[in-house]
Design an enzyme around this catalytic site. Sequence first.
Site, PDB file in Angstrom:
ATOM      1  N   ASP A 290     -12.558 -50.351 -19.102  1.00  0.00           N
ATOM      2  CA  ASP A 290     -11.098 -50.051 -19.273  1.00  0.00           C
ATOM      3  C   ASP A 290     -10.369 -50.526 -17.949  1.00  0.00           C
ATOM      4  OD1 ASP A 290      -8.693 -49.155 -20.078  1.00  0.00           O
ATOM      5  OD2 ASP A 290      -9.063 -47.189 -18.675  1.00  0.00           O
TER       6      ASP A 290
ATOM      7  N   ASP B   1      -8.101 -54.262 -17.085  1.00  0.00           N
ATOM      8  CA  ASP B   1      -6.367 -54.145 -16.487  1.00  0.00           C
ATOM      9  C   ASP B   1      -6.663 -55.255 -15.206  1.00  0.00           C
ATOM     10  OD1 ASP B   1      -5.577 -52.414 -18.334  1.00  0.00           O
ATOM     11  OD2 ASP B   1      -4.358 -51.167 -16.683  1.00  0.00           O
TER      12      ASP B   1
ATOM     13  N   LYS C 289     -23.338 -49.007 -12.581  1.00  0.00           N
ATOM     14  CA  LYS C 289     -23.366 -48.413 -11.157  1.00  0.00           C
ATOM     15  C   LYS C 289     -24.824 -47.886 -11.069  1.00  0.00           C
ATOM     16  CE  LYS C 289     -21.412 -47.053  -7.297  1.00  0.00           C
ATOM     17  NZ  LYS C 289     -21.096 -47.722  -6.472  1.00  0.00           N
TER      18      LYS C 289
ATOM     19  N   TYR D  53     -15.480 -41.382 -22.192  1.00  0.00           N
ATOM     20  CA  TYR D  53     -14.561 -41.004 -23.118  1.00  0.00           C
ATOM     21  C   TYR D  53     -14.943 -40.064 -24.346  1.00  0.00           C
ATOM     22  CZ  TYR D  53     -11.249 -44.828 -21.468  1.00  0.00           C
ATOM     23  OH  TYR D  53     -10.378 -45.523 -20.935  1.00  0.00           O
TER      24      TYR D  53
ATOM     25  N   ASP E 246     -18.299 -51.821  -8.590  1.00  0.00           N
ATOM     26  CA  ASP E 246     -17.368 -52.010  -7.328  1.00  0.00           C
ATOM     27  C   ASP E 246     -17.434 -53.351  -6.768  1.00  0.00           C
ATOM     28  OD1 ASP E 246     -20.137 -51.484  -6.447  1.00  0.00           O
ATOM     29  OD2 ASP E 246     -19.584 -50.319  -4.793  1.00  0.00           O
TER      30      ASP E 246
HETATM   31  C1  IPM Z   1      -7.020 -49.209 -23.492  1.00  0.00           C
HETATM   32  C2  IPM Z   1      -6.088 -48.189 -23.019  1.00  0.00           C
HETATM   33  C3  IPM Z   1      -6.701 -46.751 -23.641  1.00  0.00           C
HETATM   34  C4  IPM Z   1      -7.963 -46.572 -23.387  1.00  0.00           C
HETATM   35  C5  IPM Z   1      -5.778 -45.552 -23.548  1.00  0.00           C
HETATM   36  C6  IPM Z   1      -4.361 -45.736 -23.970  1.00  0.00           C
HETATM   37  C7  IPM Z   1      -6.544 -44.387 -24.090  1.00  0.00           C
HETATM   38  O1  IPM Z   1      -6.047 -47.857 -21.647  1.00  0.00           O
HETATM   39  O2  IPM Z   1      -7.032 -49.545 -24.701  1.00  0.00           O
HETATM   40  O3  IPM Z   1      -7.266 -49.964 -22.340  1.00  0.00           O
HETATM   41  O4  IPM Z   1      -8.088 -46.157 -22.099  1.00  0.00           O
HETATM   42  O5  IPM Z   1      -9.088 -47.137 -23.743  1.00  0.00           O
HETATM   43 MG    MG Z   2      -6.562 -49.498 -20.433  1.00  0.00          MG
END
Ligand code: IPM
Ligand code: MG
Length: 365
Positions: free
Chosen positions: A251, A255, A195, A146, A227
Amino acid sequence: MKLNIGCISGDGIGPEIVREAKKVLDAIAVKYGHEISYTEILLGGASIDVHGVPLTQEAIQAAKESDAVLMGSIGGDANTSPWYQLPPDRRPEAGLLAIRKELGLFANLRPAVLYEELADACPLKKETSEAGFDLLIMRELTGGLYFGERRTTVENGLRTAVDTLVYNENEIRRIAVKAFDIARKRRGKVTSVDKANVLDSSRLWRAVVNEVAKDYPDVELSHMLVDNCAMQLVKDPAQFDVILTENMFGDILSDEASMVTGSIGMLASASLNDTKFGLYEPSHGSAPDIAGKDIANPIATILSAAMMLRYSFDLDKEADDIERAVKQVLKEGFRTADIMPEGGKASGENKCSCSEMGSRIAERI
Ligand code: IPM
Ligand code: MG
């Protein structure tokens, strides 16, 4: 207690969900005799619309002057929003990354808990969802891909893009320490995810995490390739307590972890530095497709407000109270659209809007 809270409503569903979290915080203030003042801070698209940039010095200053910041979400639809006509470093997300960096928020805590009441919404096998799980992803937030150097050029007539994944040992050590500290207060287990079979940055990560582990003989450490971790999260999430990982892996895995809890609308997060300050936001995005319709799930933001009370203000009782109220409302059967069980009535009496959900939770404080 006097609580100075910076508020970033942001974009998309951000303003709606922050409004509900404030309702709940206000109920807490009344019940426990606290005084809350909110300072509105512009970030992301909301800031671009006013100032032309996603983050201003004034916004950084206002955040620094707050005890903690509560945030909704930022960003819009990349295909239709004019914000995405701007160069990448002027788009909404760039503002979020910059504020994380400016405030030194290197530790991102993302708890993923399967609520008994939502076991129906869990997409995993019945045996797995019945067993439940309670894990926490400790994501490094101010390094890695990032923030590494990036560029797009033309090399030998070919459009070529480079992103760089950089970590130094101090950056790894400080997040590892946070992970071990928090594991001590939970079930004493850290799974460090990398990884290391391919990346140098991961091999350093593993070496430094092993060094830190020596100071925590009471915490059990294991290493897992990313993975495999993605697979294990859907196979057997109950095996995890604290997952420690770098920015990009965190990240993606967070999710995934949120979806196995039934909905990404349930996952809170805290971004911390080495002080009591923190930025608290749901793990989900701004969902521009449902913005303004009052159908978003405010629970992740409400639970983020609970994390804020716990971590920035040491108000554990108040935080517990919010979490209890959320569970109670779920137990009573109230659901926003995203957590309606499949086959649930499209407009049954238990289906509630974003604002109804917030009000119900606030009423139970
Ligand atoms: C998160 C989001 C952010 C990230 C984006 C919006 C830049 O996906 O907070 O997980 O990737 O950190
Ligand atoms: Mg995210």
